[in-house]
Motif scaffolding. Sequence first.
Motif, mmCIF file in Angstrom:
data_model
loop_
_atom_site.group_PDB
_atom_site.id
_atom_site.type_symbol
_atom_site.label_atom_id
_atom_site.label_comp_id
_atom_site.label_asym_id
_atom_site.label_seq_id
_atom_site.Cartn_x
_atom_site.Cartn_y
_atom_site.Cartn_z
ATOM 1 N N VAL A 8 0.872 -1.171 0.000
ATOM 2 C CA VAL A 8 0.000 0.000 0.000
ATOM 3 C C VAL A 8 0.905 1.215 0.000
ATOM 4 O O VAL A 8 1.797 1.328 0.839
ATOM 5 C CB VAL A 8 -0.912 0.037 1.244
ATOM 6 N N VAL A 9 0.686 2.108 -0.941
ATOM 7 C CA VAL A 9 1.409 3.376 -0.986
ATOM 8 C C VAL A 9 0.444 4.456 -0.520
ATOM 9 O O VAL A 9 -0.710 4.486 -0.942
ATOM 10 C CB VAL A 9 1.926 3.690 -2.408
ATOM 11 N N ASN A 10 0.921 5.324 0.346
ATOM 12 C CA ASN A 10 0.083 6.382 0.903
ATOM 13 C C ASN A 10 0.798 7.714 0.815
ATOM 14 O O ASN A 10 2.002 7.801 0.975
ATOM 15 C CB ASN A 10 -0.228 6.080 2.368
ATOM 16 N N SER A 11 0.027 8.748 0.548
ATOM 17 C CA SER A 11 0.477 10.131 0.736
ATOM 18 C C SER A 11 -0.772 10.980 0.861
ATOM 19 O O SER A 11 -1.878 10.515 0.630
ATOM 20 C CB SER A 11 1.361 10.622 -0.410
ATOM 21 N N PHE A 12 -0.580 12.220 1.244
ATOM 22 C CA PHE A 12 -1.725 13.126 1.302
ATOM 23 C C PHE A 12 -1.811 13.996 0.064
ATOM 24 O O PHE A 12 -2.759 14.743 -0.106
ATOM 25 C CB PHE A 12 -1.693 13.998 2.568
ATOM 26 N N SER A 13 -0.824 13.882 -0.834
ATOM 27 C CA SER A 13 -0.792 14.758 -2.009
ATOM 28 C C SER A 13 -1.681 14.272 -3.144
ATOM 29 O O SER A 13 -2.245 15.070 -3.874
ATOM 30 C CB SER A 13 0.641 14.932 -2.497
ATOM 31 N N ASP A 14 -1.798 12.955 -3.314
ATOM 32 C CA ASP A 14 -2.655 12.365 -4.346
ATOM 33 C C ASP A 14 -2.350 12.928 -5.737
ATOM 34 O O ASP A 14 -3.216 13.464 -6.415
ATOM 35 C CB ASP A 14 -4.132 12.550 -4.002
ATOM 36 N N THR A 15 -1.095 12.785 -6.159
ATOM 37 C CA THR A 15 -0.672 13.267 -7.471
ATOM 38 C C THR A 15 -0.506 12.098 -8.435
ATOM 39 O O THR A 15 -0.511 10.931 -8.030
ATOM 40 C CB THR A 15 0.674 14.012 -7.379
ATOM 41 N N ALA A 16 -0.303 12.434 -9.690
ATOM 42 C CA ALA A 16 -0.029 11.396 -10.689
ATOM 43 C C ALA A 16 1.248 10.642 -10.333
ATOM 44 O O ALA A 16 1.363 9.435 -10.586
ATOM 45 C CB ALA A 16 0.075 12.024 -12.074
ATOM 46 N N ILE B 17 -3.541 4.626 -1.572
ATOM 47 C CA ILE B 17 -4.619 5.135 -0.734
ATOM 48 C C ILE B 17 -4.224 6.511 -0.217
ATOM 49 O O ILE B 17 -3.213 6.653 0.474
ATOM 50 C CB ILE B 17 -4.910 4.193 0.456
ATOM 51 N N LYS B 18 -5.013 7.508 -0.556
ATOM 52 C CA LYS B 18 -4.773 8.871 -0.083
ATOM 53 C C LYS B 18 -5.266 8.981 1.351
ATOM 54 O O LYS B 18 -6.385 8.592 1.669
ATOM 55 C CB LYS B 18 -5.518 9.880 -0.950
ATOM 56 N N ALA B 19 -4.410 9.489 2.227
ATOM 57 C CA ALA B 19 -4.803 9.732 3.619
ATOM 58 C C ALA B 19 -3.796 10.684 4.244
ATOM 59 O O ALA B 19 -2.599 10.597 3.980
ATOM 60 C CB ALA B 19 -4.861 8.427 4.408
ATOM 61 N N ASP B 20 -4.293 11.565 5.075
ATOM 62 C CA ASP B 20 -3.466 12.508 5.821
ATOM 63 C C ASP B 20 -3.200 11.902 7.194
ATOM 64 O O ASP B 20 -4.120 11.723 7.993
ATOM 65 C CB ASP B 20 -4.202 13.844 5.934
ATOM 66 N N MET B 21 -1.955 11.566 7.465
ATOM 67 C CA MET B 21 -1.595 10.883 8.707
ATOM 68 C C MET B 21 -1.746 11.751 9.948
ATOM 69 O O MET B 21 -1.648 11.262 11.069
ATOM 70 C CB MET B 21 -0.164 10.343 8.639
#
Length: 86
Positions: free
Chosen positions: A9-17, A37-41
């Motif tokens: 699972v790759v996560n970041s809050f930026s949700d970019t290409a 999965i976009k999520a702000d930690m």
Amino acid sequence: LAADGCNIVVNSFSDTADDQAVTDAIAKHHGVKTVYIKADMSKPAECRALVAKAAESFGSVDILVNNAGIQHVAPVEEFPIEKWDA
């Protein structure tokens, strides 16, 4: 972990290409399943949702690499409480 056959699972809050490109590249290079999965930690509800989506995608979560953080530099006696909480 992907090289050893782990699904990722790759996560970041930026949700970019670029976020999706990294996720896709891991899958292609290592032959594992990946999901972005976009999520702000800094938001507990989003953390819980990320874990739930990961478990839904792969059946369980076996390994967690906590690599989230922010930086605020100050002497400990001057460190703002809200920065500790963040």
